[in-house]
Design a protein around this motif. Structure first.
Motif, PDB file in Angstrom:
ATOM      1  N   SER A  58      21.897  65.620  39.778  1.00  0.00           N
ATOM      2  CA  SER A  58      20.448  65.854  39.851  1.00  0.00           C
ATOM      3  C   SER A  58      19.694  65.237  38.690  1.00  0.00           C
ATOM      4  N   GLY A  59      20.372  65.045  37.565  1.00  0.00           N
ATOM      5  CA  GLY A  59      19.718  64.479  36.393  1.00  0.00           C
ATOM      6  C   GLY A  59      18.661  65.409  35.807  1.00  0.00           C
ATOM      7  N   TYR A  60      17.834  64.847  34.958  1.00  0.00           N
ATOM      8  CA  TYR A  60      16.802  65.588  34.249  1.00  0.00           C
ATOM      9  C   TYR A  60      15.598  65.788  35.164  1.00  0.00           C
ATOM     10  N   HIS A  61      15.085  66.997  35.259  1.00  0.00           N
ATOM     11  CA  HIS A  61      14.008  67.284  36.215  1.00  0.00           C
ATOM     12  C   HIS A  61      12.736  66.459  35.972  1.00  0.00           C
ATOM     13  N   CYS A  62      12.472  66.093  34.733  1.00  0.00           N
ATOM     14  CA  CYS A  62      11.278  65.298  34.436  1.00  0.00           C
ATOM     15  C   CYS A  62      11.412  63.861  34.952  1.00  0.00           C
ATOM     16  N   ASP A  63      12.639  63.384  35.009  1.00  0.00           N
ATOM     17  CA  ASP A  63      12.936  62.054  35.535  1.00  0.00           C
ATOM     18  C   ASP A  63      14.394  62.051  35.991  1.00  0.00           C
ATOM     19  N   PRO A  64      14.642  62.346  37.262  1.00  0.00           N
ATOM     20  CA  PRO A  64      16.011  62.466  37.769  1.00  0.00           C
ATOM     21  C   PRO A  64      16.880  61.217  37.599  1.00  0.00           C
ATOM     22  N   LYS A  65      16.270  60.063  37.311  1.00  0.00           N
ATOM     23  CA  LYS A  65      17.058  58.861  37.042  1.00  0.00           C
ATOM     24  C   LYS A  65      17.777  58.978  35.692  1.00  0.00           C
ATOM     25  N   LEU A  66      17.272  59.838  34.843  1.00  0.00           N
ATOM     26  CA  LEU A  66      17.877  60.041  33.521  1.00  0.00           C
ATOM     27  C   LEU A  66      18.919  61.155  33.588  1.00  0.00           C
ATOM     28  N   PRO A  67      19.989  61.033  32.787  1.00  0.00           N
ATOM     29  CA  PRO A  67      20.954  62.125  32.721  1.00  0.00           C
ATOM     30  C   PRO A  67      20.334  63.332  32.016  1.00  0.00           C
ATOM     31  N   LEU A  68      20.927  64.476  32.222  1.00  0.00           N
ATOM     32  CA  LEU A  68      20.433  65.710  31.605  1.00  0.00           C
ATOM     33  C   LEU A  68      20.682  65.670  30.099  1.00  0.00           C
ATOM     34  N   PRO A  69      19.624  65.660  29.276  1.00  0.00           N
ATOM     35  CA  PRO A  69      19.808  65.593  27.823  1.00  0.00           C
ATOM     36  C   PRO A  69      20.314  66.915  27.251  1.00  0.00           C
ATOM     37  N   PHE A  70      21.038  66.817  26.137  1.00  0.00           N
ATOM     38  CA  PHE A  70      21.506  68.014  25.443  1.00  0.00           C
ATOM     39  C   PHE A  70      21.212  67.932  23.948  1.00  0.00           C
ATOM     40  N   ILE A  71      21.716  66.901  23.279  1.00  0.00           N
ATOM     41  CA  ILE A  71      21.482  66.722  21.841  1.00  0.00           C
ATOM     42  C   ILE A  71      21.023  65.290  21.603  1.00  0.00           C
ATOM     43  N   ASN A  72      20.054  65.133  20.705  1.00  0.00           N
ATOM     44  CA  ASN A  72      19.624  63.816  20.255  1.00  0.00           C
ATOM     45  C   ASN A  72      19.586  63.793  18.740  1.00  0.00           C
ATOM     46  N   ILE A  73      19.831  62.610  18.205  1.00  0.00           N
ATOM     47  CA  ILE A  73      19.740  62.379  16.762  1.00  0.00           C
ATOM     48  C   ILE A  73      18.779  61.218  16.568  1.00  0.00           C
ATOM     49  N   ALA A  74      17.837  61.386  15.638  1.00  0.00           N
ATOM     50  CA  ALA A  74      16.861  60.323  15.408  1.00  0.00           C
ATOM     51  C   ALA A  74      16.532  60.200  13.937  1.00  0.00           C
ATOM     52  N   SER A  75      16.284  58.976  13.532  1.00  0.00           N
ATOM     53  CA  SER A  75      15.764  58.715  12.203  1.00  0.00           C
ATOM     54  C   SER A  75      14.258  58.560  12.366  1.00  0.00           C
ATOM     55  N   GLN A  76      13.531  59.545  11.900  1.00  0.00           N
ATOM     56  CA  GLN A  76      12.074  59.518  11.977  1.00  0.00           C
ATOM     57  C   GLN A  76      11.513  59.010  10.649  1.00  0.00           C
ATOM     58  N   LYS A  77      10.215  58.854  10.563  1.00  0.00           N
ATOM     59  CA  LYS A  77       9.607  58.271   9.365  1.00  0.00           C
ATOM     60  C   LYS A  77       9.975  59.031   8.089  1.00  0.00           C
ATOM     61  N   ASN A  78       9.850  60.373   8.118  1.00  0.00           N
ATOM     62  CA  ASN A  78      10.048  61.161   6.901  1.00  0.00           C
ATOM     63  C   ASN A  78      11.262  62.084   6.934  1.00  0.00           C
ATOM     64  N   PHE A  79      12.090  61.968   7.956  1.00  0.00           N
ATOM     65  CA  PHE A  79      13.245  62.868   8.061  1.00  0.00           C
ATOM     66  C   PHE A  79      14.232  62.355   9.099  1.00  0.00           C
ATOM     67  N   ILE A  80      15.414  62.943   9.061  1.00  0.00           N
ATOM     68  CA  ILE A  80      16.395  62.763  10.124  1.00  0.00           C
ATOM     69  C   ILE A  80      16.295  64.011  10.987  1.00  0.00           C
ATOM     70  N   ALA A  81      16.281  63.816  12.303  1.00  0.00           N
ATOM     71  CA  ALA A  81      16.105  64.948  13.217  1.00  0.00           C
ATOM     72  C   ALA A  81      17.327  65.119  14.108  1.00  0.00           C
ATOM     73  N   LEU A  82      17.646  66.373  14.349  1.00  0.00           N
ATOM     74  CA  LEU A  82      18.632  66.749  15.356  1.00  0.00           C
ATOM     75  C   LEU A  82      17.883  67.584  16.382  1.00  0.00           C
ATOM     76  N   TYR A  83      17.860  67.106  17.619  1.00  0.00           N
ATOM     77  CA  TYR A  83      17.217  67.832  18.711  1.00  0.00           C
ATOM     78  C   TYR A  83      18.330  68.489  19.528  1.00  0.00           C
ATOM     79  N   HIS A  84      18.262  69.795  19.678  1.00  0.00           N
ATOM     80  CA  HIS A  84      19.307  70.532  20.405  1.00  0.00           C
ATOM     81  C   HIS A  84      18.638  71.346  21.501  1.00  0.00           C
ATOM     82  N   SER A  85      18.822  70.922  22.750  1.00  0.00           N
ATOM     83  CA  SER A  85      18.167  71.599  23.871  1.00  0.00           C
ATOM     84  C   SER A  85      18.644  73.028  24.052  1.00  0.00           C
ATOM     85  N   GLY A  86      19.874  73.306  23.680  1.00  0.00           N
ATOM     86  CA  GLY A  86      20.404  74.668  23.791  1.00  0.00           C
ATOM     87  C   GLY A  86      19.663  75.648  22.904  1.00  0.00           C
ATOM     88  N   ILE A  87      19.279  75.220  21.714  1.00  0.00           N
ATOM     89  CA  ILE A  87      18.505  76.077  20.810  1.00  0.00           C
ATOM     90  C   ILE A  87      17.145  76.399  21.427  1.00  0.00           C
TER      91      ILE A  87
END
Length: 151
Positions: A58-87
């Motif tokens: 079924s994929g991600y409800h916002c865009d079913p072509k995308l897999p279901l996200p769980f965790i992302n890691i990003a280098s942002q301008k002023n920080f490193i971010a960990l995005y955790h959908s479970g939280i």
């Protein structure tokens, strides 16, 4: 800070020099501790760990072509971010993380609904992130996601 990359290795190669080691270690911490089934990819122009379509067609409800996200890691301008959908989706998991954070880091937690921001690389609690990654299986995540999205 948006990094255009097609692969995770390319993403890391485009990071500022002072962030490569921390993002690489955070990536390895997540990869080594996530239960079986999650797949690493570039997702939303970040390093992503997702439920692949082969497991959750079924994929991600916002865009079913995308897999279901769980965790992302990003280098942002002023920080490193960990995005955790479970939280974001599980208040008990969020409460656990908030309570444990102060046992690992002496500075104040900088957190949004799913985003944990690390402004100082030396304050990334890799052991706590490892424990967080182990707390939810792919089946747990799909069940929670469907409960929250489909009611």
């Amino acid at each position: 800070m948006t990094i255009e990359a097609k692969t995770v290795d390319e993403y890391i190669s485009k990071l500022p020099e002072d962030r490569i080691a921390a993002v690489s270690k955070l990536r390895e911490t997540v990869k080594s501790n996530l239960p079986e089934g999650f797949e690493e990819c570039i997702n939303y122009k970040m390093i992503g760990f997702v439920v692949p379509h082969s497991i959750y067609p079924s994929g991600y409800h916002c865009d079913p072509k995308l897999p279901l996200p769980f965790i992302n890691i990003a280098s942002q301008k002023n920080f490193i971010a960990l995005y955790h959908s479970g939280i974001y989706a599980d208040s008990k998991l969020s409460d656990w993380f908030v309570a444990e954070y102060s046992k690992h880091v002496k500075t104040k937690l900088d957190m949004g609904k799913s985003c944990i921001r690390f402004k100082k690389i030396e304050h990334i609690p890799y052991d706590l992130i490892a424990e967080l990654c182990q707390k939810m299986t792919i089946k747990d995540w799909i069940t929670l996601y469907e409960k929250n999205i489909k009611g």
